[in-house]
Design a protein around this motif. Structure first.
Motif, PDB file in Angstrom:
ATOM      1  N   LYS A   1      -8.202  -8.620  -2.174  1.00 30.73           N
ATOM      2  CA  LYS A   1      -9.252  -9.520  -2.543  1.00 30.73           C
ATOM      3  C   LYS A   1      -9.149 -10.703  -3.406  1.00 30.73           C
ATOM      4  O   LYS A   1     -10.064 -11.499  -3.617  1.00 30.73           O
TER       5      LYS A   1
ATOM      6  N   GLY B   1       1.048  -1.197  -0.153  1.00 31.81           N
ATOM      7  CA  GLY B   1      -0.185   0.032  -0.036  1.00 31.81           C
ATOM      8  C   GLY B   1       0.929   1.223   0.039  1.00 31.81           C
ATOM      9  O   GLY B   1       0.154   2.170  -0.162  1.00 31.81           O
TER      10      GLY B   1
ATOM     11  N   TYR C   1      -3.374  -2.918  -5.471  1.00 28.82           N
ATOM     12  CA  TYR C   1      -3.080  -3.509  -4.322  1.00 28.82           C
ATOM     13  C   TYR C   1      -4.261  -3.793  -3.737  1.00 28.82           C
ATOM     14  O   TYR C   1      -4.355  -5.015  -3.010  1.00 28.82           O
ATOM     15  N   HIS C   2      -5.324  -3.147  -3.557  1.00 26.21           N
ATOM     16  CA  HIS C   2      -6.535  -3.614  -2.983  1.00 26.21           C
ATOM     17  C   HIS C   2      -7.310  -4.679  -3.483  1.00 26.21           C
ATOM     18  O   HIS C   2      -8.089  -5.495  -2.977  1.00 26.21           O
ATOM     19  N   LYS C   3      -7.035  -4.822  -4.883  1.00 26.67           N
ATOM     20  CA  LYS C   3      -7.880  -5.777  -5.934  1.00 26.67           C
ATOM     21  C   LYS C   3      -6.981  -7.125  -5.248  1.00 26.67           C
ATOM     22  O   LYS C   3      -7.483  -8.188  -5.322  1.00 26.67           O
TER      23      LYS C   3
ATOM     24  N   TYR D   1     -14.194   0.584  -1.445  1.00 31.05           N
ATOM     25  CA  TYR D   1     -13.028   0.756  -2.564  1.00 31.05           C
ATOM     26  C   TYR D   1     -13.479   0.464  -3.996  1.00 31.05           C
ATOM     27  O   TYR D   1     -13.218   1.132  -4.587  1.00 31.05           O
TER      28      TYR D   1
END
Length: 342
Positions: free
Chosen positions: A326, A22, A321-323, A156
């Motif tokens: 997940k 992040g 990064y957030h994907k 997000y």
């Protein structure tokens, strides 16, 4: 723990970034000066320039981040929206890199990435101790050369477009106005520069009466065109004598159009967290006007650093990064999309 290589090639900026857990380790952008003499982006020339720039830019991003290719855990890339030929270059490179390293591939929506740029922490927290990411839900005014949207951001990747332009984008209105005024491309930053020295009340331009939360800028562009034509007939030197006042007046009208809709959306959705994103969010007039309105409306405002306003891979990296967290990956059969919705 994840290190992401990100690629951005939606228009005329070739960019690569490295994001680790992040945090942005590098964000390299190669601009394309070839378009200046044409007064706008030429898609075929943009594609060729991306082919020339992408390998050096990626190498620079990796070296600047002080990592090796072996440290990269996934590749994120802009799938769309954008110029198809330009997107093909970035998509092909990302797919090839991911295949060669046998690592996951992550597709990113360019417009969502602009919004998620607000979640990139400063490189040196001590220099920006006041930094904070927006809390959900928040409204984001996303303004660029190709898009003008008001987005309700619930999470997000849970975003809803609640208002958008019906024709031209705000950034296009800036650039086309600059062209009418005889200013070189890209004209938006030059209008902002001249506007600082001008009187925003010197000339009055119409405000479109569009219902709801949608925008329209085509009528404004036409009125500016006729205004300049008529004034030049009266005085051939009109532009030289009044450039600062014209730019200030045009910029003021575009900003009032944008913020009037944001104010209406904030009341309608009862949201006090307001953000801006996209290339036009670098405009000093818009930034100042938003902060002024925030004080009157009791809003908490979020404005991204300049380096994350225009197209860049840093925003693709944070979205990727957030994907990654997940486990949201795509296969090698993925194809770019010139038009891509949330």
């Amino acid at each position: 723990m994840a290190t992401i290589l990100a690629i951005e090639s939606s228009c005329d900026e070739t960019s690569a970034a490295i994001c680790k857990d992040g945090k942005m380790l590098s964000n390299i952008i190669a601009t394309q000066a070839v378009h200046q003499k044409y007064g706008g982006v030429v898609p075929e020339l943009a594609s060729r320039a991306h082919q020339q720039h992408i390998i050096p830019v990626v190498e620079d991003a990796i070296i600047s981040a002080k990592i090796s290719k072996k440290d990269i855990d996934a590749v994120a890339f802009t799938r769309g929206p954008g110029l198809l030929g330009a997107l093909l270059v970035g998509t092909s490179f990302a797919k090839s890199f991911a295949f060669a390293r046998n690592i996951p591939l992550i597709d990113v929506n360019h417009m969502q990435a602009h919004i998620l740029a607000h979640f990139i922490p400063p490189a040196n927290p001590l220099e920006q101790p006041e930094w904070a990411a927006p809390e959900f839900p928040f409204l984001c005014l996303t303004v660029s050369g190709g898009h003008t949207q008001i987005v309700l951001v619930k999470d997000y990747f849970d975003m809803e477009i609640v208002g958008q332009t019906m024709d031209d984008a705000a950034g296009e209105a800036f650039d086309k106005t600059a062209k009418i005024l005889g200013l070189p491309y890209p004209g938006g930053p030059l209008i902002d520069k001249y506007a600082k020295e001008g009187n925003p009340q010197a000339f009055q331009f119409p405000e479109p009466q569009i219902p709801g939360l949608d925008f329209s800028f085509s009528g404004l562009k036409t009125s500016i065109l006729y205004f300049v034509r008529d004034k030049k007939k009266e005085d051939p030197d009109f532009l030289e004598k009044n450039m600062a006042d014209i730019c200030a007046s045009v910029q003021s009208r575009i900003i009032t159009i944008l913020l009037a809709k944001v104010k209406r959306a904030a009341k309608e959705f009862r949201v006090n967290n307001i953000a801006i994103a996209g290339g036009v969010s670098a405009n000093s007039g818009l930034r100042g006007a938003l902060q002024d309105m925030a004080g009157k409306q009791n809003w908490k405002v979020f404005i991204p650093p300049f380096q994350y306003c225009t197209d860049n891979a840093g925003m693709i990296a944070i979205a990727g990064y957030h994907k990654f967290l997940k486990g949201d990956f795509v296969g090698q059969d993925v194809a770019p999309l010139a038009r891509m919705v949330f």
